[in-house]
Design an enzyme around this catalytic site. Structure first.
Site, PDB file in Angstrom:
ATOM      1  N   ASN A  31      31.248  16.533 -29.326  1.00  0.00           N
ATOM      2  CA  ASN A  31      31.869  17.106 -30.522  1.00  0.00           C
ATOM      3  C   ASN A  31      33.142  16.363 -30.870  1.00  0.00           C
ATOM      4  OD1 ASN A  31      34.528  18.836 -30.642  1.00  0.00           O
ATOM      5  ND2 ASN A  31      33.714  19.053 -28.551  1.00  0.00           N
ATOM      6  N   ALA A  32      33.388  16.302 -32.163  1.00  0.00           N
ATOM      7  CA  ALA A  32      34.678  15.832 -32.666  1.00  0.00           C
ATOM      8  C   ALA A  32      35.015  16.736 -33.842  1.00  0.00           C
ATOM      9  CB  ALA A  32      34.617  14.376 -33.103  1.00  0.00           C
ATOM     10  N   ASN A  80      46.153  23.936 -25.151  1.00  0.00           N
ATOM     11  CA  ASN A  80      45.220  22.817 -25.285  1.00  0.00           C
ATOM     12  C   ASN A  80      46.019  21.522 -25.218  1.00  0.00           C
ATOM     13  OD1 ASN A  80      43.446  20.825 -26.009  1.00  0.00           O
ATOM     14  ND2 ASN A  80      42.405  22.042 -27.583  1.00  0.00           N
ATOM     15  N   CYS A 101      42.400  18.131 -25.682  1.00  0.00           N
ATOM     16  CA  CYS A 101      41.410  17.678 -26.659  1.00  0.00           C
ATOM     17  C   CYS A 101      41.476  16.149 -26.718  1.00  0.00           C
ATOM     18  CB  CYS A 101      41.714  18.276 -28.034  1.00  0.00           C
ATOM     19  SG  CYS A 101      40.618  17.621 -29.319  1.00  0.00           S
ATOM     20  N   ILE A 131      37.760  21.653 -16.717  1.00  0.00           N
ATOM     21  CA  ILE A 131      38.319  20.536 -17.470  1.00  0.00           C
ATOM     22  C   ILE A 131      37.978  20.681 -18.955  1.00  0.00           C
ATOM     23  CG2 ILE A 131      38.259  18.837 -15.606  1.00  0.00           C
ATOM     24  CD1 ILE A 131      35.513  17.900 -16.653  1.00  0.00           C
TER      25      ILE A 131
HETATM   26  C1  SIN Z   1      38.078  20.675 -31.446  1.00  0.00           C
HETATM   27  O1  SIN Z   1      38.238  21.728 -32.063  1.00  0.00           O
HETATM   28  O2  SIN Z   1      38.278  19.607 -31.995  1.00  0.00           O
HETATM   29  C2  SIN Z   1      37.693  20.701 -29.995  1.00  0.00           C
HETATM   30  C3  SIN Z   1      38.825  21.162 -29.182  1.00  0.00           C
HETATM   31  C4  SIN Z   1      38.971  20.413 -27.894  1.00  0.00           C
HETATM   32  O3  SIN Z   1      38.278  19.435 -27.616  1.00  0.00           O
HETATM   33  O4  SIN Z   1      39.847  20.807 -27.126  1.00  0.00           O
END
Ligand code: SIN
Length: 299
Positions: free
Chosen positions: A69-70, A122, A125, A186
């Protein structure tokens, strides 16, 4: 059945199987649904100080061994999200707010203005410029951000660590020095996929974060190393798909686990993992406490 209640980083959870950040945490209704389906606690999608659209699409691609995901941290801002947290709380389990910022002050401002049962920082990311691992790969910044949020927040503070570093233990120790109540290990591994017909990267952002079964051994090793070296609890996340995975993560030293990508199987995953875990403990005549960190006691 043995009790599954755990005390994890300042929270009491009825069971150690939580919803991970970023998956189904975009509305209060979906967070509440995870709670009603059996999650021991739920974590919101990461929230920032201002509304953010995220990266251009495609933002998600399924690969053989997991999910890439991105998303780019899309969110309506923490102020707008408070009402969703209030709805999520009607599910009856702790609601942890995942938050991000580009500086210690920005993180602290969000924690000061948001009412949640705990905060998950966070700092991990792997694909958002100025955020996440761009701060979180530096131990001094991890310590500074954690310290600032601890001073501002009136709820426990967890720090979600990046595996995209030479030594995750150094980052965990920095979080501990900053006063963290727990670390979460992680976040995703920086990764990409290419469309071989066109030669273009598939994700709109070109690279993103890999989650799912492929990263579980990395997560288990990270939890193991952190649990051996830190005095604060470790919450394990990364590729937990079954009760067997949860047992493995707890034996590595996790006091609770978070489930993300496996939610593709549906909300039933929470009860499936909790039930499997309870039956395993009953069969072995052991408690969660007995198996926690077991792998580290063999050496
Ligand atoms: C995202 O919303 O871009 C993913 C968040 C993440 O990887 O911590």
């Amino acid at each position: 059945m043995p009790s599954l209640t755990v005390h994890a980083g300042g929270l009491t959870l009825r069971n150690p199987v939580m919803l991970a950040a970023g998956i189904l945490g975009t509305t209060g209704a979906s967070l509440r649904r995870a709670a009603l389906a059996g999650a021991g606690g739920v974590v919101t999608k990461s929230l920032g100080s201002v509304p953010r659209d995220g990266h251009p699409g495609p933002t998600i691609v399924q690969v053989d061994c997991g999910l890439l995901n991105a998303m780019g941290l899309p969110n309506p801002s923490y102020k707008k999200f408070q009402e969703e947290i209030d709805i999520a709380r009607t599910g009856g389990v702790p609601v942890v707010a995942s938050i991000f910022g580009s500086s210690a002050e920005e993180f602290a401002g969000i924690a000061r203005g948001l009412d949640a049962d705990a905060f998950e920082l966070n700092l991990s990311c792997p694909h958002a410029e100025k955020y996440g691992s761009e701060l979180g790969r530096y131990p001094d910044l991890v310590e500074a951000v954690t310290g600032a949020v601890k001073a501002a927040a009136n709820a426990p503070v967890w720090v979600k660590l990046t595996p995209n570093t030479a030594d995750i233990v150094e980052l965990g120790q920095a979080a501990q020095r900053g006063g963290a109540d727990a670390v979460v290990a992680i976040n995703t591994l920086k990764a990409m996929a290419i469309d071989i017909e066109t030669g273009y990267p598939i994700l709109g952002n070109r690279f993103g974060g890999l989650s799912g079964p492929a990263i579980k051994p990395v997560a288990v090793r990270s939890v193991y190393d952190l649990a051996l070296r830190l005095d604060i609890p470790v919450i394990g996340v990364g590729g937990v798909t079954s009760w067997e995975d949860a047992v493995e993560m707890i034996m590595a030293g996790a006091c609770a686990v978070q489930v993300g990508t496996a939610l593709q199987k549906g909300y039933g995953i929470f009860e499936e993992i909790s039930l499997g875990l309870a039956r395993y403990l009953e069969r072995k005549s052991m408690t969660l406490e007995d198996i926690r960190g077991m792998a580290g006691r063999h050496y």
